[in-house]
Design an enzyme around this catalytic site. Sequence first.
Site, short mmCIF file in Angstrom:
data_model
loop_
_atom_site.label_atom_id
_atom_site.label_comp_id
_atom_site.label_asym_id
_atom_site.label_seq_id
_atom_site.Cartn_x
_atom_site.Cartn_y
_atom_site.Cartn_z
N SER A 44 0.80 -1.23 0.00
CA SER A 44 0.00 0.00 0.00
C SER A 44 0.83 1.27 0.00
CB SER A 44 -0.94 0.01 1.21
OG SER A 44 -0.22 -0.08 2.42
N GLY A 81 -1.98 -4.28 1.00
CA GLY A 81 -2.13 -5.47 1.83
C GLY A 81 -1.20 -6.60 1.46
N ASN A 110 3.71 -5.60 5.77
CA ASN A 110 2.55 -6.41 6.14
C ASN A 110 2.95 -7.75 6.76
OD1 ASN A 110 0.26 -4.73 5.38
ND2 ASN A 110 1.05 -4.95 3.31
N ASP A 194 -5.34 7.19 9.41
CA ASP A 194 -4.97 5.92 10.03
C ASP A 194 -3.61 5.96 10.71
OD1 ASP A 194 -3.18 5.87 7.90
OD2 ASP A 194 -4.14 4.19 6.87
N HIS A 197 -0.44 5.45 6.66
CA HIS A 197 -0.14 5.75 5.26
C HIS A 197 0.15 7.23 5.07
CE1 HIS A 197 -2.42 1.94 5.06
NE2 HIS A 197 -1.54 1.66 4.11
#
Length: 220
Positions: A44, A81, A110, A194, A197
């Site tokens: 991502s 992801g 991840n 979040d 990011h």
Amino acid sequence: MTTAALGSAGLWANAAQAQAQAPTSNTAAASSAGKPVILVLGDSLSAEYGLKRGEGWVPLLEKRLAQQKVAASVVNASISGDTSSGGRARFPALLTQHKPGYVVVELGANDALRGLPLTDTENNLLQITKAAKAAGAKVLIVGIQVPPNYGGDYTRRFEAVFSKVASATQSALVPFLLKGVADAPDAMTLFQADRIHPTAAAQPQLLDNVWPELRKLLPK
């Protein structure tokens, strides 16, 4: 991703659960341009998660190549992801389809989010890199870091994975994609809601972190 700006492990879990997205660039145009292809294999952080198309560091890379008249095209094969094992599984088909002259590997964050063994992450990155080199591509490994709540020992060992793979394969290395963002004095303002990011405003810094090492590999 270091610094308290990235929050707790719970916030990391949000990123791990993000819905996978398709690669974001016009791969047909890139592969048919008759130029060497730079293939970006990432997650991502490279797939423009939460950004408008064209705002991420990979599209900005395309613009910089044009500005500096570097004969190369970009294929963004990043998926939100994705893990190192996911990247490894889909990499052979990408090699066959795009025949890249350069591969930028930005995977591993991840893996940490999901608590996967570091030995698996290292081996996956190693096999991706070896496959790229066997196909004649030059490779740039892009490192990432985990939040301090993972513990000092894990943090150090995770960070070392990227340098170990780069050293073992004689590949170029960017130690930390988020340098100047996650460790900036105003880090909170450089991340989306979040707190994982980076925002559009932070993307030029990500490119500036990647560019010096990538430029060394590209045609003069």
